[in-house]
Design a protein around this motif. Structure first.
Motif, PDB file in Angstrom:
ATOM      1  N   LEU A 235       4.620  10.860   6.472  1.00 20.69           N
ATOM      2  CA  LEU A 235       3.588   9.833   6.613  1.00 20.69           C
ATOM      3  C   LEU A 235       3.772   8.739   5.559  1.00 20.69           C
ATOM      4  N   ARG A 236       4.085   9.155   4.338  1.00 26.85           N
ATOM      5  CA  ARG A 236       4.244   8.178   3.263  1.00 26.85           C
ATOM      6  C   ARG A 236       5.434   7.266   3.507  1.00 26.85           C
TER       7      ARG A 236
ATOM      8  N   LYS B 288       4.590  -2.072   0.991  1.00 30.41           N
ATOM      9  CA  LYS B 288       4.250  -2.440  -0.386  1.00 30.41           C
ATOM     10  C   LYS B 288       2.738  -2.345  -0.657  1.00 30.41           C
ATOM     11  N   LEU B 289       2.193  -1.168  -0.385  1.00 29.05           N
ATOM     12  CA  LEU B 289       0.769  -0.968  -0.621  1.00 29.05           C
ATOM     13  C   LEU B 289       0.547  -0.355  -1.990  1.00 29.05           C
TER      14      LEU B 289
ATOM     15  N   ILE C 172      -2.423   3.875  -0.090  1.00 27.61           N
ATOM     16  CA  ILE C 172      -1.530   4.842   0.554  1.00 27.61           C
ATOM     17  C   ILE C 172      -2.245   6.174   0.726  1.00 27.61           C
ATOM     18  N   GLU C 173      -2.875   6.640  -0.375  1.00 25.08           N
ATOM     19  CA  GLU C 173      -3.613   7.908  -0.307  1.00 25.08           C
ATOM     20  C   GLU C 173      -4.664   7.859   0.801  1.00 25.08           C
ATOM     21  N   ARG C 174      -5.393   6.755   0.836  1.00 26.95           N
ATOM     22  CA  ARG C 174      -6.492   6.615   1.793  1.00 26.95           C
ATOM     23  C   ARG C 174      -5.971   6.721   3.231  1.00 26.95           C
ATOM     24  N   ARG C 175      -4.872   5.996   3.490  1.00 27.91           N
ATOM     25  CA  ARG C 175      -4.368   5.975   4.862  1.00 27.91           C
ATOM     26  C   ARG C 175      -3.774   7.315   5.281  1.00 27.91           C
TER      27      ARG C 175
ATOM     28  N   ALA D 176       3.095   6.770  12.781  1.00 31.56           N
ATOM     29  CA  ALA D 176       2.970   5.428  13.346  1.00 31.56           C
ATOM     30  C   ALA D 176       1.603   4.826  13.031  1.00 31.56           C
ATOM     31  N   LEU D 177       0.570   5.669  13.034  1.00 30.84           N
ATOM     32  CA  LEU D 177      -0.784   5.134  12.854  1.00 30.84           C
ATOM     33  C   LEU D 177      -1.055   4.641  11.442  1.00 30.84           C
ATOM     34  N   VAL D 178      -0.469   5.318  10.434  1.00 30.41           N
ATOM     35  CA  VAL D 178      -0.796   4.928   9.056  1.00 30.41           C
ATOM     36  C   VAL D 178      -0.435   3.483   8.768  1.00 30.41           C
ATOM     37  N   LYS D 179       0.471   2.930   9.526  1.00 35.10           N
ATOM     38  CA  LYS D 179       0.899   1.559   9.261  1.00 35.10           C
ATOM     39  C   LYS D 179      -0.151   0.523   9.622  1.00 35.10           C
TER      40      LYS D 179
END
Ligand SMILES: Nc1ncnc2c1ncn2[C@@H]1O[C@H](COP(=O)(O)OP(=O)(O)OP(=O)(O)O)[C@@H](O)[C@H]1O
Ligand SMILES: [Mg+2]
Lengths: 367, 305
Positions: free
Chosen positions: A96-97, A104-105, A110-113, A147-150
């Motif tokens: 996921l990461r 570039k978050l 990043i943790e939240r998503r 795909a969704l985390v983006k």
């Protein structure tokens, strides 16, 4: 969420022409399914949009941006692959990461998503496992999560469910549909499974040999197929077709099937193009539109009494196959009727006029 | 149904025992067996002689019975070989050579594997222009003998100002091994599923990040193969070390050869044999430690996701 446009796309591999002047608009927030037989160019079209292949000619825009020459990671898309394509040496969380690595978050975001996607897809219990330690359905979830985390505006799916068993496929179909309802992303979804297409799409684009044959809502595609290819491709059991000739008998326009002398009444058919007597046509009759043993109906375009050759049951449905000359006519029947049916019995069936599909035999287009 | 009827039929058939066919040894396996035995004897007999000689006092050797086990076992020759053996004028043993070889080995490994793996990765997974032509050239280069390009290479290395250092030897090893190693890496990476790389390209798009985080961690098997190959090549190398190494950077093989060839007076066989064994041991140790993975590495091509 952005809309996606393909403008006059040409794609060649060497001298082999896969797509020739294809234009397509995917509207904002739409769930567009690209449906077509194997090898028709669906994956190619999707990969062109993703930037994994370069166009030979034409332009692709996402929202206001012309992305034709952008790198894949710069296009603001996310994709779910048929083989899931999870990184085998990374944990679920690592997968996921890595999906976020081009964005570039900051750490907190990043943790939240990652946490959000894990919870949404119910993979939070397996964040430290490797893909090889997951079941097919779990891998699929992780692939969707990646795909969704983006938070991309456009999500691409390339036959994401074809490696799952039937039950899981039905479940995942629902879940993807729910995700779309909740997140409103623009989705382009490739499949050759018509049930997936019919159940999930807001619009379907039916492709064959690199050409979009028809684009419309599932209802339109099913009820008003633009040509013979679409009519035959959609529907299970497939549509019955009769090669017939247009004739005028007794002031009525009919399509006459010479071998069986079956006459189909076309007097109430709404033709798109003016019919001409003597023209060869193909008449399409969907199995489920037949009325069986129902004398009360008289709006029928035709009435038949034909011997039963065999019948089969598919879950909640049953289909009887009637012998009409050289060919078989599939007719949907009540499962309760099926048990009483004997081979060789004569079955009376009628077909309503407003459900007829008539195609020009030469061009294959709907008339 | 079928299972049921079969269980019932069982008692009647129990008496009939179908005799298992004995595996027969075929003529071709005998031939192979004989051939393999000959090959192993061909290596094993001299090795046996070397080992027993290295444990004999010099007095026993002069008797000339080279196949006999030592009457009086001694590790003296090994100590001498390590600490006191003479090379030219210096008599420090071959231990200096060992440390030189180690000093050569690590930069050689890092340099050659780094260059070859990245090149193989680029050729296999990215759209490199003229990749096929480049591969063909590499393939041809793999067949060019070192001796042909030795003199020009010396000039090139000298002009870099590193001639006579371990870096010169490491660089030459990296250059010489690059064609073969690159082909090995390329063929391995070619089997990584296309969709996996496509996913990485969409997720990150960075050549180096994908290499470090995705591709390199998947390369364990092939790394072992290449490591063993390179450790053996570099450690056993003589010519590169001899021509490119300075006085103080000669590898163990060169020092061994110098000692054995130039020893004055009588040949001290037991010390020479011990020195030879000492030189040969490190690749063996590596092979025994990693051999299991080596077989795994060359048989498992594709990486399953
Ligand atoms: N790299 C390539 N080089 C040459 N031809 C290709 C290449 N990729 C695809 N094709 C050809 O292009 C055509 C379309 O391929 P594509 O993968 O888009 O089909 P598809 O609609 O996704 O089929 P499927 O449902 O089987 O996945 C096929 O005839 C295929 O042989
Ligand atoms: Mg495909």
């Amino acid at each position: 969420m952005p809309e996606v446009r393909f403008e006059h796309i040409v794609k060649r591999f060497g001298s082999f022409n896969v797509l020739e002047d294809l234009s397509l608009r995917v509207e904002d927030g739409e769930f567009l399914v690209l449906l077509g037989p194997s090898g028709c160019g669906k994956t190619t079209l999707l990969n062109l949009l993703a930037g994994l292949l370069d166009v030979t000619g034409g332009r692709i825009t996402i929202g206001e941006r012309d992305v034709t020459d952008l790198d894949p990671s710069q296009r603001g898309l996310a994709m779910v692959f048929q083989s899931y394509a999870l990184y085998p040496t990374k944990t679920v969380e690592g997968n996921l990461r890595f999906g976020l690595s081009a964005l570039k978050l900051d750490k907190a975001e990043i943790e939240r998503r990652v946490a959000w996607a894990a919870q949404l897809l119910q993979i939070d219990k397996m964040m430290n496992r490797k893909p090889s330690q997951l079941s097919g359905g779990q891998r699929q979830r992780v692939a969707i999560g990646r795909a969704l985390v983006k938070h991309a505006g456009v999500l691409l799916f390339d036959e994401p469910l074809s490696n799952l068993d039937a039950k899981l496929r039905t479940e995942m179909r629902m879940e993807i549909k729910k995700l779309h309802a909740a997140l409103h992303q623009t989705i382009v979804y490739v499949t050759h499974d018509q049930i997936e297409a019919m159940t999930m799409a807001t619009r379907i684009a039916v492709m064959d040999q690199g050409v979009i044959q028809q684009i419309g809502t599932p209802d339109e595609i099913y009820e008003k197929p633009a040509n013979l290819f679409v009519a035959r491709f959609i529907g299970a059991p497939p549509i019955n077709t009769f090669d017939a000739t247009l004739e005028t008998t007794g002031g009525k326009l009919v399509a006459r099937h010479a071998p069986t002398a079956i006459e189909i009444d076309l007097s109430h058919h709404e033709f798109r193009t003016a019919p001409q007597a003597g023209a060869p046509v193909v008449v399409g009759l969907r199995p489920e539109h037949f009325a069986v043993n129902d004398a009360s109906r008289d709006d029928g375009a035709m009435r038949l009494s034909l011997p039963v050759r065999y019948s089969e049951r598919t879950g909640s449905d049953a289909t009887a196959f009637l012998e009409a000359g050289e060919q078989l006519l599939a007719v949907r029947i009540e499962p309760s009727l099926m048990s009483r049916l004997r081979i060789g019995d004569t079955m009376a069936a009628s077909f309503p006029m407003d459900k007829l599909a008539v195609f020009d035999a030469r061009s294959g287009l709907r008339m | 149904m079928t299972a049921l009827s079969e269980t019932r039929a069982q008692p009647g058939r129990a008496a009939i025992v179908i005799p298992r066919r004995r595996p027969r040894i075929k003529g071709s396996s005998i031939a192979i067996f004989v051939f393999l035995t000959m090959v192993s004897l061909f290596v094993a007999i001299p090795l046996y002689v070397v080992i027993v000689t290295s444990f004999k006092p010099i007095g026993e050797i002069t008797l000339g019975q080279i196949f006999n086990l030592p009457v009086q076992w001694t590790v003296q020759p090994w100590m001498k070989a390590w600490n006191e053996m003479c090379t030219g004028l210096a008599c420090d043993g071959i231990k200096q050579g060992f440390f030189n070889s180690v000093a050569i080995l690590f930069p050689s490994l890092v340099l050659s594997i780094a260059i070859a793996s990245v090149t193989g990765y680029a050729l296999a997974l990215w759209n490199v222009r003229w990749a096929d032509g480049f591969l063909f050239v590499l393939f041809i280069c793999a067949f060019v003998p070192f001796q042909i390009i030795m003199i020009p290479l010396i000039i090139v290395v000298a002009s870099l100002g590193i001639f006579g250092t371990v870096w010169a030897i490491a660089l030459v090893h990296a250059v010489l091994s690059m064609p073969l190693l690159t082909l090995i890496f390329r063929n391995f990476y070619k089997d990584i599923p296309r969709e996996l790389i496509n996913a990485a390209i969409m997720d990150s798009g960075s050549f180096w990040k994908i290499f470090w985080e995705i591709v390199l961690p998947m390369s364990g098997n092939i790394m072992v193969v290449v490591l063993i190959l390179m450790i053996t090549t570099v450690w056993n190398d003589y010519l590169v070390g001899l021509t490119f190494g300075g006085i103080s950077t000669k590898p163990m093989t060169v020092i061994l050869a110098n000692s054995v060839i130039t020893s004055r007076g009588e040949a001290i066989y037991n010390v020479n044999m011990a020195a030879a064994l000492l030189t040969a041991v490190p690749p063996l140790v590596v092979y025994f430690a990693l051999g299991r993975f080596f077989v795994q590495g060359i048989t498992s091509g594709a990486i399953k996701g």
